[in-house]
Design an enzyme around this catalytic site. Structure first.
Site, PDB file in Angstrom:
ATOM      1  CG  ASP A  61      -8.679  10.562 -23.627  1.00 21.19           C
ATOM      2  OD1 ASP A  61      -7.705   9.811 -23.829  1.00 21.19           O
ATOM      3  OD2 ASP A  61      -9.757  10.166 -23.178  1.00 21.19           O
ATOM      4  NE  ARG A  82      -6.700  -4.355 -19.808  1.00 21.59           N
ATOM      5  CZ  ARG A  82      -7.226  -3.928 -20.961  1.00 21.59           C
ATOM      6  NH1 ARG A  82      -8.115  -2.956 -20.961  1.00 21.59           N
ATOM      7  NH2 ARG A  82      -6.878  -4.466 -22.114  1.00 21.59           N
ATOM      8  CE1 TYR A 107      -4.351   0.162  -0.343  1.00 16.20           C
ATOM      9  CE2 TYR A 107      -4.298  -1.671   1.188  1.00 16.20           C
ATOM     10  CZ  TYR A 107      -4.975  -0.904   0.256  1.00 16.20           C
ATOM     11  OH  TYR A 107      -6.264  -1.203  -0.074  1.00 16.20           O
ATOM     12  CE  LYS A 140      -7.811   2.431 -25.359  1.00 19.98           C
ATOM     13  NZ  LYS A 140      -7.876   3.172 -24.088  1.00 19.98           N
ATOM     14  CB  THR A 170      -5.219   3.875 -21.582  1.00 21.41           C
ATOM     15  OG1 THR A 170      -5.273   4.009 -22.995  1.00 21.41           O
ATOM     16  CG2 THR A 170      -6.579   4.155 -20.990  1.00 21.41           C
ATOM     17  CD  GLU A 191      -3.663   4.306   0.521  1.00 12.85           C
ATOM     18  OE1 GLU A 191      -2.632   3.674   0.832  1.00 12.85           O
ATOM     19  OE2 GLU A 191      -4.822   3.945   0.768  1.00 12.85           O
TER      20      GLU A 191
HETATM   21  N1  DSN Z   1     -12.692   0.872 -24.534  1.00  9.01           N
HETATM   22  C1  DSN Z   1     -11.694   1.703 -25.142  1.00  9.01           C
HETATM   23  C2  DSN Z   1     -11.712   1.579 -26.628  1.00  9.01           C
HETATM   24  O1  DSN Z   1     -11.949   0.501 -27.117  1.00  9.01           O
HETATM   25  O2  DSN Z   1     -11.467   2.547 -27.314  1.00  9.01           O
HETATM   26  C3  DSN Z   1     -11.793   3.121 -24.754  1.00  9.01           C
HETATM   27  O3  DSN Z   1     -12.061   3.252 -23.413  1.00  9.01           O
END
Ligand code: DSN
Length: 413
Positions: free
Chosen positions: A199, A234, A53, A228, A225, A55
């Site tokens: 974003d 993730r 932990y 991707k 994120t 924080e």
């Molecule tokens: N679920 C993601 C996507 O497929 O673009 C975005 O959050």
């Protein structure tokens, strides 16, 4: 990695994981937001760092015993700063939507006006859709793409911004295939005194590699994120100007989250390290070449691509000319071992659960080592499946061809 303990102790879960492993190995992944992490990223996630932990932030924790965890998080931050030329990085967001929630919390009060891209024009739920926290807590006004070109109409964005005077303008998407005019957004935001929020979840890897323009040096705040095109675990990150560092950090913790997932922070650091290598630029360049080859092949076979092509890793295929809808096409392709996600097209006459298009992306197949030749083969397999949707023998034959292609481009697990 060896998994003797898991396989012996919990054969039920082990069996499920084994079958998913096989599915990933034998099927073609064209979901634009998915990728295959390296073994090093995978190994970092499966470590004892999950036990801690922590924080707070490096040097300022609410629990003891964090002097080693501090090193992990500091390394993740430093590598991310280098990758995106970011003044400040928060490496703790658990995923994209919580990261965006923290950004809004850092800059806005509930009810404040924000401008974002419409969901059916390629935006994201967390950019102001009415069923999402963003649309419920904040007063979102939405812009869209031009009906004829399928491209974001910056004149329309400016006209809406001048009329609505939003406190923040959001630029970013989950299903849009063209370069974003970051400078244009910044100029409009400056004209109306709005904060700029990008974003970049989908294109972070392409930006990190320098093959798409980087909004980080010009925007107030940027979220992404990490799983991707960036090909990490993730999770998510927030980058901002130093002047907003405190408010972003406070919004993430204690505002939105509790303890960070330190094993994931370690894996993020590993992925950032990979993205800093020259090979990653070659990878990102090939992602775009592959997407462009695929879009050209679809167009050559009479499919309509929203905006007429792609500048990035994805395309939205409008199936209306083919007499199909997205859900049906997704199911047909699943039968032959190709994963895609159904997608709305701009001003879609069909509902979001059964929209008129398919979103297709190349990050995962590019990780497998596939190039333009394979993209043409994949479009041929897709086209044959959609044209022979009732013919089970044909679909089985195509499934065997998909498997065969995958065995030539093995995953490294
Ligand atoms: N679920 C993601 C996507 O497929 O673009 C975005 O959050």
């Amino acid at each position: 990695m060896t998994y003797e303990n898991l396989s012996q102790q919990d054969p039920e879960i082990w069996d499920i994981i084994g079958r998913e492993n096989k599915r990933q190995a034998e099927e073609i992944e064209l979901i634009a937001s998915e990728n295959y992490v390296s073994r090093a990223v995978l190994e970092a996630m499966a470590t004892v760092l999950t036990n801690k932990y922590s924080e707070g932030y490096p040097g300022k924790r609410y629990y003891g015993g964090n002097y080693i965890i501090d090193e992990v998080e500091t390394l993740a931050i430093e590598r991310c700063q280098k990758l995106f030329k970011a003044e400040h990085v928060n490496a703790q967001p658990l995923s994209g939507s919580p990261a965006n929630a923290a950004v809004y919390m850092a800059f806005l009060e509930p009810g404040d006006k924000v401008l974002g891209l419409k969901l059916d024009h390629g935006g994201h739920l967390s950019h102001g859709h009415s069923v999402n926290f963003s649309g419920r807590l904040y007063n979102f006004v939405q812009y869209g793409v031009n009906e004829k070109t399928g491209i974001i109409d910056m004149d329309e964005v400016r006209a809406i911004a001048l009329r609505e005077k939003p406190k923040m303008i959001v630029a970013g998407f989950s299903a849009y295939s063209r370069e974003i005019d970051w400078t244009g957004f910044k100029k409009i935001a400056d004209e109306v005194g709005a904060y700029t929020f990008a974003d970049i979840a989908h294109i972070a890897g392409l930006i990190a590699a320098g093959v798409l323009a980087n909004p980080v040096p010009i925007f107030d705040v940027v979220s992404s994120t990490t799983h991707k095109t960036l090909r990490g675990p993730r999770g998510a990150i927030i980058m901002c100007k130093e002047q907003f560092a405190k408010q972003i950090d406070r919004a993430v913790f204690p505002g939105m989250q509790g303890g960070p997932h330190d094993h994931i922070t370690a894996a993020k650091a590993v992925a950032f390290g990979e993205a800093l290598k020259p090979e990653f630029k070659a990878y990102a360049t090939q992602i775009i070449k592959n997407a462009q080859a695929m879009a050209a092949e679809f167009i050559g076979r009479g499919y309509k691509i929203v905006s007429g092509g792609t500048d990035n890793h994805l395309m939205v295929v409008d199936l209306s000319l083919k007499g199909l809808v997205g859900k049906e096409a997704e199911k047909i392709l699943e039968k032959i071992g190709i994963s895609v996600s159904r997608s709305t097209i701009p001003n879609d006459p069909n509902p979001p659960m059964n929209p008129s298009g398919l979103r297709i992306g190349t990050p995962a197949v590019t990780t497998r080592g596939m190039k333009e030749t394979e993209m043409k083969i994949i479009v041929d397999l897709i086209d044959q499946a959609l044209n022979n949707k009732e013919d089970e023998n044909k679909l089985n034959e195509l499934k065997a061809k998909v498997k065969d292609l995958c065995t030539k481009f093995k995953l490294d697990y």
